[in-house]
Every structure is written in C-alpha cells, then in structure tokens.
Design a protein around this motif. Structure first.
Motif, PDB file in Angstrom:
ATOM      1  N   MET A 102      15.698  67.963  24.767  1.00 45.84           N
ATOM      2  CA  MET A 102      15.524  69.393  24.597  1.00 45.84           C
ATOM      3  C   MET A 102      15.918  70.115  25.886  1.00 45.84           C
ATOM      4  SD  MET A 102      13.607  70.556  21.809  1.00 45.84           S
ATOM      5  CE  MET A 102      12.977  69.739  20.378  1.00 45.84           C
ATOM      6  N   ASN A 103      16.495  71.297  25.743  1.00 49.57           N
ATOM      7  CA  ASN A 103      16.834  72.090  26.908  1.00 49.57           C
ATOM      8  C   ASN A 103      15.710  73.073  27.216  1.00 49.57           C
ATOM      9  OD1 ASN A 103      17.128  74.241  25.112  1.00 49.57           O
ATOM     10  ND2 ASN A 103      19.338  73.979  24.954  1.00 49.57           N
ATOM     11  N   ARG A 104      15.923  73.967  28.134  1.00 48.39           N
ATOM     12  CA  ARG A 104      14.870  74.888  28.576  1.00 48.39           C
ATOM     13  C   ARG A 104      14.393  75.817  27.474  1.00 48.39           C
ATOM     14  NH1 ARG A 104      17.599  76.525  34.222  1.00 48.39           N
ATOM     15  NH2 ARG A 104      17.770  74.394  34.953  1.00 48.39           N
ATOM     16  N   ARG A 105      15.217  76.077  26.507  1.00 48.65           N
ATOM     17  CA  ARG A 105      14.844  76.978  25.412  1.00 48.65           C
ATOM     18  C   ARG A 105      14.207  76.219  24.247  1.00 48.65           C
ATOM     19  NH1 ARG A 105      20.442  80.215  25.079  1.00 48.65           N
ATOM     20  NH2 ARG A 105      20.372  81.197  27.105  1.00 48.65           N
ATOM     21  N   ASN A 106      13.926  74.966  24.431  1.00 51.42           N
ATOM     22  CA  ASN A 106      13.353  74.105  23.389  1.00 51.42           C
ATOM     23  C   ASN A 106      14.262  73.982  22.175  1.00 51.42           C
ATOM     24  OD1 ASN A 106      11.042  73.467  24.867  1.00 51.42           O
ATOM     25  ND2 ASN A 106      10.023  75.352  24.192  1.00 51.42           N
ATOM     26  N   GLU A 107      15.566  74.093  22.419  1.00 54.41           N
ATOM     27  CA  GLU A 107      16.547  73.881  21.363  1.00 54.41           C
ATOM     28  C   GLU A 107      17.051  72.460  21.482  1.00 54.41           C
ATOM     29  OE1 GLU A 107      19.521  76.746  22.271  1.00 54.41           O
ATOM     30  OE2 GLU A 107      18.303  78.434  21.601  1.00 54.41           O
ATOM     31  N   PRO A 108      17.335  71.813  20.364  1.00 51.87           N
ATOM     32  CA  PRO A 108      17.888  70.464  20.463  1.00 51.87           C
ATOM     33  C   PRO A 108      19.228  70.499  21.169  1.00 51.87           C
ATOM     34  CG  PRO A 108      17.859  71.220  18.170  1.00 51.87           C
ATOM     35  CD  PRO A 108      17.220  72.287  19.000  1.00 51.87           C
ATOM     36  N   GLU A 109      19.476  69.530  22.017  1.00 46.74           N
ATOM     37  CA  GLU A 109      20.744  69.450  22.730  1.00 46.74           C
ATOM     38  C   GLU A 109      21.811  68.913  21.777  1.00 46.74           C
ATOM     39  OE1 GLU A 109      21.220  68.837  26.555  1.00 46.74           O
ATOM     40  OE2 GLU A 109      19.182  69.306  27.162  1.00 46.74           O
ATOM     41  N   VAL A 110      22.969  69.515  21.819  1.00 48.96           N
ATOM     42  CA  VAL A 110      24.087  69.056  20.998  1.00 48.96           C
ATOM     43  C   VAL A 110      24.808  67.964  21.769  1.00 48.96           C
ATOM     44  CG1 VAL A 110      26.232  69.712  19.880  1.00 48.96           C
ATOM     45  CG2 VAL A 110      24.311  71.293  19.884  1.00 48.96           C
ATOM     46  N   MET A 111      24.920  66.824  21.142  1.00 50.98           N
ATOM     47  CA  MET A 111      25.610  65.698  21.758  1.00 50.98           C
ATOM     48  C   MET A 111      27.115  65.965  21.727  1.00 50.98           C
ATOM     49  SD  MET A 111      23.216  63.657  22.644  1.00 50.98           S
ATOM     50  CE  MET A 111      24.130  62.187  23.026  1.00 50.98           C
ATOM     51  N   PRO A 112      27.842  65.409  22.680  1.00 48.57           N
ATOM     52  CA  PRO A 112      29.303  65.567  22.663  1.00 48.57           C
ATOM     53  C   PRO A 112      29.896  65.020  21.365  1.00 48.57           C
ATOM     54  CG  PRO A 112      28.571  64.489  24.684  1.00 48.57           C
ATOM     55  CD  PRO A 112      27.384  64.603  23.784  1.00 48.57           C
ATOM     56  N   ILE A 113      30.980  65.632  20.960  1.00 53.64           N
ATOM     57  CA  ILE A 113      31.666  65.206  19.736  1.00 53.64           C
ATOM     58  C   ILE A 113      32.931  64.452  20.136  1.00 53.64           C
ATOM     59  CG2 ILE A 113      32.884  66.002  17.681  1.00 53.64           C
ATOM     60  CD1 ILE A 113      30.881  68.378  17.699  1.00 53.64           C
ATOM     61  N   VAL A 114      33.102  63.293  19.527  1.00 55.51           N
ATOM     62  CA  VAL A 114      34.265  62.447  19.767  1.00 55.51           C
ATOM     63  C   VAL A 114      35.066  62.386  18.472  1.00 55.51           C
ATOM     64  CG1 VAL A 114      35.005  60.098  20.339  1.00 55.51           C
ATOM     65  CG2 VAL A 114      32.991  61.077  21.457  1.00 55.51           C
ATOM     66  N   LEU A 115      36.383  62.462  18.573  1.00 55.78           N
ATOM     67  CA  LEU A 115      37.246  62.317  17.403  1.00 55.78           C
ATOM     68  C   LEU A 115      37.773  60.900  17.348  1.00 55.78           C
ATOM     69  CD1 LEU A 115      39.300  65.638  17.479  1.00 55.78           C
ATOM     70  CD2 LEU A 115      37.064  65.182  16.446  1.00 55.78           C
ATOM     71  N   ALA A 116      37.778  60.334  16.147  1.00 53.16           N
ATOM     72  CA  ALA A 116      38.239  58.955  15.969  1.00 53.16           C
ATOM     73  C   ALA A 116      39.115  58.864  14.724  1.00 53.16           C
ATOM     74  CB  ALA A 116      37.054  58.011  15.838  1.00 53.16           C
ATOM     75  N   GLU A 117      40.284  58.262  14.889  1.00 57.36           N
ATOM     76  CA  GLU A 117      41.184  58.009  13.767  1.00 57.36           C
ATOM     77  C   GLU A 117      40.547  56.956  12.869  1.00 57.36           C
ATOM     78  OE1 GLU A 117      45.080  55.670  14.050  1.00 57.36           O
ATOM     79  OE2 GLU A 117      45.647  57.755  14.469  1.00 57.36           O
ATOM     80  N   CYS A 118      40.611  57.172  11.557  1.00 60.51           N
ATOM     81  CA  CYS A 118      40.025  56.229  10.595  1.00 60.51           C
ATOM     82  C   CYS A 118      41.123  55.339  10.028  1.00 60.51           C
ATOM     83  CB  CYS A 118      39.334  56.978   9.468  1.00 60.51           C
ATOM     84  SG  CYS A 118      37.910  57.922  10.007  1.00 60.51           S
ATOM     85  N   LYS A 119      41.029  54.073  10.334  1.00 57.93           N
ATOM     86  CA  LYS A 119      42.030  53.119   9.860  1.00 57.93           C
ATOM     87  C   LYS A 119      41.663  52.608   8.469  1.00 57.93           C
ATOM     88  CE  LYS A 119      43.262  51.895  14.494  1.00 57.93           C
ATOM     89  NZ  LYS A 119      43.236  50.968  15.581  1.00 57.93           N
ATOM     90  N   PRO A 120      42.663  52.233   7.677  1.00 58.04           N
ATOM     91  CA  PRO A 120      42.386  51.700   6.342  1.00 58.04           C
ATOM     92  C   PRO A 120      41.412  50.519   6.411  1.00 58.04           C
ATOM     93  CG  PRO A 120      44.736  52.060   6.628  1.00 58.04           C
ATOM     94  CD  PRO A 120      44.095  52.273   7.969  1.00 58.04           C
ATOM     95  N   GLY A 121      40.448  50.523   5.504  1.00 59.93           N
ATOM     96  CA  GLY A 121      39.475  49.435   5.436  1.00 59.93           C
ATOM     97  C   GLY A 121      38.296  49.579   6.377  1.00 59.93           C
ATOM     98  N   ALA A 122      38.321  50.566   7.255  1.00 63.21           N
ATOM     99  CA  ALA A 122      37.231  50.740   8.215  1.00 63.21           C
ATOM    100  C   ALA A 122      36.004  51.347   7.531  1.00 63.21           C
ATOM    101  CB  ALA A 122      37.681  51.636   9.364  1.00 63.21           C
ATOM    102  N   VAL A 123      34.843  50.949   7.981  1.00 70.00           N
ATOM    103  CA  VAL A 123      33.590  51.485   7.441  1.00 70.00           C
ATOM    104  C   VAL A 123      33.566  53.005   7.593  1.00 70.00           C
ATOM    105  CG1 VAL A 123      31.081  51.525   7.754  1.00 70.00           C
ATOM    106  CG2 VAL A 123      32.319  49.349   7.840  1.00 70.00           C
TER     107      VAL A 123
END
Length: 150
Positions: A1-22
């Motif tokens: 939590m930050n100073r305003r008691n708001e949930p912290e947003v985690m960094p967003i990562v982009l990932a290419e989805c390969k055929p057959g991947a979960v």
C-alpha cells in the motif's frame, strides 16, 4: 500500500504468446469473457503472435491480430482482432502499451497500415489513429494508423 492506502499497481510486462503455451490458453479465455465466440483455433501462422499483458505473474490483458478484408481496398489487411484489459488495470497504461507494441511489431514486419474495429474510437484517436469511412454497426468505428514514415 502507498501513503494514500491505495493498492500499488505492479509493473506490467508484455509477453508474446507462442502456440501451445499455457498463456495462450489463458489469453483465449480472457478474450472469451468479452467475446464468447473468440478462439485461437485456426490462428494463422503468418499473423503476428498474440501479446499478453502480465502483472505480478497474472494475466491482466492482451491483444491479438487477424487478417480481414480492408474496407476501402481490394486486399486483406492486418487488424487488431481483440484488445482487452481487465477492469482493475484499466487506466494503468496496459492498453496503450499493447497498442504501441502492436504498431511496432507490425511496422517491423513491413505492414503499411494497422486497422481496428472498435466501440472506443476516442481511445485510438488519442493514440494517433484516424477514423476511416467504412460500414460498421451503430456505436462502432473502423480506425486506421499508417505504419510508414511520411
């Protein structure tokens, strides 16, 4: 939590989805939550791979492509087929990053234009896309962005 008691947003990562991947199965299920008939069955190997947006090892959004006839030309074009971000991550920049990645990937593969059929044209306009004249359902627009310099 930050100073305003708001949930912290985690960094967003982009990932290419390969055929057959979960992750591809998870992305398909996410898209089906919005569009029940969406499927990656028959997804062309010639298309750019779908991209997942991940935060804290959780799928929070994604983007997939399709080939579909250009509304104002006699050829197929590359389209954003699906763009979706879960509600808790809207406004986080995830959709902007997915679109920017799509533009970069498509341009890098030599495409001259990317199209999208959307009910949120203002989002695309803010990112430099333009609305083109094309038949669409009420409340929807066809958006285009040029991928060539000049």
């Amino acid at each position: 939590m930050n100073r305003r008691n708001e949930p912290e947003v985690m960094p967003i990562v982009l990932a290419e989805c390969k055929p057959g991947a979960v992750m591809l199965d998870e992305l398909e299920a996410l898209f089906q939550s919005q569009w029940p008939d969406f499927t990656f069955d028959g997804y062309s190997s010639e298309l750019l791979r779908p991209v997942a947006a991940i935060s804290n090892e959780q799928l929070v959004g994604g983007l997939a492509f399709t080939f579909y006839p250009h509304p104002n030309a006699c050829h197929d074009a590359l389209w954003v087929n699906a763009l979706f971000v879960v509600s808790g991550f809207r406004g986080s920049g995830a959709a902007r990053r997915l679109i920017a990645n799509a533009i970069n990937e498509a341009a890098g593969q030599g495409y001259s234009e990317l199209l999208a059929y959307t009910h949120i044209p203002d989002f695309y306009k803010r990112l430099g896309w333009r609305q083109i004249e094309a038949q669409s359902e009420p409340g929807h627009s066809v958006m285009s962005i040029s991928l060539t310099a000049g």
